[in-house]
Every structure is written in structure tokens, then in C-alpha cells.
Design an enzyme around this catalytic site. Structure first.
Site, PDB file in Angstrom:
ATOM      1  N   GLU A 263       0.829  -1.213   0.000  1.00 29.08           N
ATOM      2  CA  GLU A 263       0.000   0.000   0.000  1.00 29.08           C
ATOM      3  C   GLU A 263       0.866   1.268   0.000  1.00 29.08           C
ATOM      4  O   GLU A 263       0.477   2.286  -0.575  1.00 29.08           O
ATOM      5  CB  GLU A 263      -0.956   0.001   1.196  1.00 29.08           C
ATOM      6  CG  GLU A 263      -1.938  -1.166   1.249  1.00 29.08           C
ATOM      7  CD  GLU A 263      -2.814  -1.301   0.014  1.00 29.08           C
ATOM      8  OE1 GLU A 263      -2.994  -0.297  -0.719  1.00 29.08           O
ATOM      9  OE2 GLU A 263      -3.318  -2.413  -0.236  1.00 29.08           O
ATOM     10  N   GLU A 292      -0.763  -0.572  -9.793  1.00 28.37           N
ATOM     11  CA  GLU A 292      -0.324  -1.864  -9.254  1.00 28.37           C
ATOM     12  C   GLU A 292       1.167  -2.083  -9.481  1.00 28.37           C
ATOM     13  O   GLU A 292       1.839  -2.734  -8.681  1.00 28.37           O
ATOM     14  CB  GLU A 292      -1.130  -3.013  -9.871  1.00 28.37           C
ATOM     15  CG  GLU A 292      -2.537  -3.159  -9.331  1.00 28.37           C
ATOM     16  CD  GLU A 292      -2.570  -3.460  -7.835  1.00 28.37           C
ATOM     17  OE1 GLU A 292      -1.771  -4.292  -7.358  1.00 28.37           O
ATOM     18  OE2 GLU A 292      -3.408  -2.849  -7.141  1.00 28.37           O
TER      19      GLU A 292
END
Length: 506
Positions: A263, A292
Site C-alpha cells: 500500500e 499496481e
């Protein structure tokens, strides 16, 4: 209409978006359980204001005016205008009643998906999923531009410029590469010892370690924060507020530690977009795949690096306060890269994970390009798991019902995960032409990695398409071979395949 008025309207739209973002963060981190009804009303009200302004008369006027007078915009204004125009053209054509029908259907589908998970039966979700698919098929003509197939339209919602033609080729190459690596490990590899990984490491101990690590990697806590949640996420509120979350398991330290590192990659991306794009639709990641790529670069590329762990292991042992003092660095490092087939996507290791995505891609393509019957989907799912991973779900809960995405009609989203992984490996290859990753991760200064990503990816936000970003950063289009080669390097080393081969040759 002038540029100042145009940017003022965008800023007001962004204010509503920020408010919705804070409310969403609160829902997932600390909102009292009984407040959900009231919060839904507030969210619904603010979203209607946000959406009505986004396709409202001032934006329409700006698009009409600046389409005829582009020279009246600054260079930054032109980039912002193109993004606003693109989003407007995607949204204003769609009949309000169709979007309303989809919103209602996805709300119903989510409830039915939850029920089906309890009964472990796809039959309880089939009708709701069928409705989501039918409505999505009705939306495709409104979204379609030059895309070749229906599924291309859906892919472009998440990864602009991506096509079935490209994915068929790269996923086939990636699938064959992974299956070949797995076969080699099975025949020649030596399994690592993982017996100690479930030892207790308290939340406080894990947090001390991972907060120290992400600070070194470049996550700025003066412009972010870490909170607890059930389903980890990063949310970018504005250019000075990119928040991350995680969940903790005191007998599985990998979940939170790698989750937070992941994250933080998302957060670092949004913290380092050029601030000239603040309050506009460009101050965000350009696609799910590129987003991503940044989180997976942190989690898997850096998180799999031997030099990184050799440097960090003493700090890890210190934070664990003796729990892992009897485990050698080599045994600890090898344990982190164990690979084995699993039924659940989010529990998959970094070698087999792309196979889970490829399965979902192939099924979604069958739904929207080939018209497969919804009732056939569980059997197709099970057959593909048997073929690609050598395992078969015993029930629909550990099979086709495991992901939430289809209940929300998020068709075309799944490929982003594998694209991000391939992008990350390709970016690693490009970075290492200028920076030695091993040397940086063995040092006390990780800044060169963040600065390279900022220069080539972060600063641009959504002002460049993902295909252009990757081409500019790596001097070539998407190439899955970099990920295959990377996996070979990591897993052959951990499973001591090269040592076994050398002994045989000797």
C-alpha cells in the site's frame, strides 16, 4: 469561459471528491456500525452533486469552447482539458436510468454474493450476476469508441490502450513461462523450511518494523497515515493526503508487513505526482495497472530482494524481540519465497498469482466476446484451476464465489493485477540500467529508487497513457519476458535449482 474559470470548476468538483474520499476512508476504518444508513444518505447526496457537476453545464461549456480555442490554454491546461473531455464523453452519453439500474443491480448483487458465500452455492448468485452482465452489455455501446471487441471496451475502463489482442499474446507467454518454472521447481527444487513463519509477532512489533521500512522506501508520513481495516487499501484524498491501511495477524507477520509495503507503493505514487496537477483529474494514477506496478514493485521486487532482507533482517529480529533469533538469515529469506498451488487468489504466492488472474481474464473474455452461458461458469472455473494449478475447488466458496469484483460489475478489472506485475519487472530492468538495486538496498539510502520512479512514472499522474509511460520509461512496449526471467532468478535461487544442476554437471 477562460482557463481560470475552468480550473475553478474542476477544483470545486475535486472538493466534493475529497469529501467522498474521506467518508469512504472513515467507513472502512472507524465508522460506528449503526451509522451506515445515515452515511449512505450523505454519500448518495454528495455523489449526486459531484456527478451532476462533472457532466454539468460549466464543463459542457468548457469542452465546447476549448475544443475551438485550444491555444487559450496553458500547456498544463491542455493536458487537464484532454482528460476532462475524455471522462465527459465517456459519461454524458449514458442514460441516467441505465446507470441507476446498474447501481441498483450491483447493490442487490452484493447482498446475493454474500448469501451465496454463506451457502457456498453459485446458484444463489447466478441471477444477480446475469443481471450485472446484461446491464454491462447494454452500457458497452455507449462507451465504445474504436475498440475491436466488447471486452476491449471494458479493459479500457481500467487500462487505457489495452486490448484482447495484446493480452492474449502476453498472457499466453506468461502462462507458459510460469508453468515451466513450476515444473522445474517440482523436479529439481529444494523446498524451504517455513515451520517458523507462524511464530507470534505482536501487532506493535510488526508495526515498528514496517513503519521503519516504508519510511526508508520514501513514504511520507507528514502527508499520509497508517490505519487498521478489514480489506487493505490506499486512498488518495489530495496532494498532501495519501492514506494507507492494513490488517494484522500476530501469527502471520507476512500479511501486514508485505501488505503495508504494498500500500505504501500506491501512496508514494500519489505523493509524488507533480503538484501543478492538484485539484484536477490528472492528480491520480494513470491506470490500475500502473498503480499496481508501483505497489508490486515495493512488495515483490523490493520485498523479494536478498540484499533488502540481508540489510533489514537484524532490524526485523530486533523488533521481534528474540522470536526469530535462532533462525539464520538464509533460512528466513528462503521461507518468504515458498511457492505452492492455492485455490484462493489473495493467498497466492508471487509465482502462481498471475495464473489466478489469467483464469479470470479468460472467463471474462468468454462472457463478453463469446456469449458463454452464466450457468456454465463454475464448471469452466473449476476446469481451468485443475488445468493450470493442478487443484480443484471443493465448493463454490473456494472457487468462483471468492472475489467481490463481479458483484460490483467490475468486469475488465482483473487483468490490471497481472499487468502491474509485468510492468514492475520491466521497470526493474530499465532502472537497473542506471541504478544497481542490490547496492541501493544494501545501503542506508533508498532514495535513488524513489527518485527514478518519480522521474519516469510518478510525476506524470494521469497526463500520459500507461502504454506511453512504459514505452518512455523502458524504451519498449509491454514485454512479459522480464517477469518470467525475474521469477526464474528468484525462485531458482531460493529453491537451489542452479546448485542442484551444477552438482549434477560436476
Amino acid at each position: 469561459m477562460n482557463e481560470k474559470e475552468f480550473l475553478k470548476e474542476l477544483k470545486e468538483i475535486n472538493f466534493l471528491q475529497q469529501a467522498l474520499g474521506i467518508l469512504d476512508w472513515d467507513i472502512q476504518t472507524g465508522m460506528p456500525e449503526k451509522a451506515s444508513k445515515e452515511r449512505s444518505e450523505v454519500n448518495g447526496y454528495l455523489y449526486s452533486l459531484y456527478f451532476s457537476k462533472k457532466i454539468g453545464p460549466k464543463i459542457k461549456e468548457a469542452i465546447q469552447y476549448f475544443s475551438k480555442h485550444p491555444d487559450e490554454l496553458s500547456d498544463t491546461g491542455k493536458l487537464v482539458f484532454e482528460k476532462v473531455k475524455e471522462e465527459y464523453e465517456l459519461e454524458y452519453k449514458v442514460p441516467e436510468e441505465l446507470m441507476s439500474a446498474l447501481t441498483t443491480a450491483t447493490s442487490t448483487a452484493h447482498v446475493q454474493w454474500q448469501k451465496a458465500r454463506e451457502t457456498k452455492s453459485f446458484a444463489d448468485f447466478q441471477e444477480a450476476l446475469t443481471k450485472n452482465i446484461e446491464l454491462t452489455k447494454q452500457l458497452i455501446p455507449y462507451w465504445k469508441k474504436e475498440e475491436a471487441t466488447n471486452y476491449d471496451v471494458l479493459l479500457n475502463q481500467y487500462e487505457p490502450g489495452m486490448t484482447v489482442e495484446i493480452l492474449d499474446q502476453v498472457f499466453q507467454q506468461l502462462k507458459e513461462g510460469i508453468l515451466s518454472i513450476r515444473e522445474t521447481l517440482k523436479e529439481k527444487g529444494k523446498e524451504p523450511d517455513t515451520s517458523f513463519l507462524s511464530r507470534k509477532m505482536t501487532k506493535a512489533q510488526q508495526e515498528k518494523f514496517v513503519v521503519g521500512v516504508i519510511k526508508q522506501l520514501g513514504y511520507d508520513f507528514s502527508r499520509g497515515r497508517l490505519d487498521d481495516t478489514i480489506h487493505p487499501f490506499m486512498i488518495g484524498i489530495n496532494h498532501n493526503d495519501a492514506r494507507i491501511t492494513t490488517r494484522w495477524n500476530e501469527h502471520d507477520f507476512q500479511m501486514a508487513i508485505f501488505g503495508v509495503i504494498h500500500e505504501a507503493g500506491h501512496g508514494m505514487y500519489e505523493q509524488n505526482i507533480d503538484q501543478k496537477f492538484a485539484y484536477t483529474p490528472i492528480y491520480q494514477g494513470t491506470s490500475m495497472g500502473i498503480h499496481e506496478s508501483q505497489s508490486l514493485f515495493n512488495e515483490i521486487i523490493i520485498g523479494s530482494n536478498r540484499s533488502f532482507w540481508e540489510k533489514q533482517y537484524p532490524f526485523f529480529q530486533e523488533c521481534a524481540q528474540g522470536t526469530f533469533d535462532d533462525i539464520s538469515f538464509v533460512d528466513f529469506y528462503r521461507s518468504l519465497k515458498q511457492t505452492k498451488a492455492s485455490l484462493i487468489r489473495i493467498e497466492a504466492d508471487s509465482l502462481t498469482y498471475p495464473l489466478h488472474i489469467i483464469i479470470r481474464y479468460e472467463i471474462e473474455k468468454m462472457i463478453f466476446n463469446e456469449g458463454v452461458e452464466v450457468a456454465q461458469l463454475p464448471a469452466i472455473w473449476n476446469q481451468k484451476y485443475e488445468e493450470y494449478l493442478g487443484i480443484c475447488p471443493e465448493n463454490d466458496l473456494e472457487g468462483i464465489l471468492q472475489d467481490v469484483h463481479w458483484s460490483g460489475a467490475s468486469f475488465g478489472y482483473f487483468p490490471s493485477y497481472a499487468l502491474g506485475y509485468m510492468y514492475a519487472a520491466q521497470l526493474l530492468h530499465a532502472l537497473e540500467q542506471e541504478v544497481s538495486l542490490d547496492e541501493v538496498l544494501a545501503s542506508d539510502d533508498y532514495l535513488p529508487i524513489k527518485e527514478w520512479m518519480k522521474e519516469h512514472i510518478h510525476q506524470y499522474g494521469a497526463s500520459r497513457k500507461p502504454t506511453q509511460l512504459i514505452l518512455d520509461a523502458t524504451k519498449e512496449t509491454l514485454n512479459p519476458q522480464y517477469l518470467i526471467d525475474y521469477m526464474k532468478k528468484i525462485y531458482f535461487s531460493v529453491y537451489q535449482v542452479e546448485e542442484i544442476v551444477k552438482k549434477k554437471e560436476g
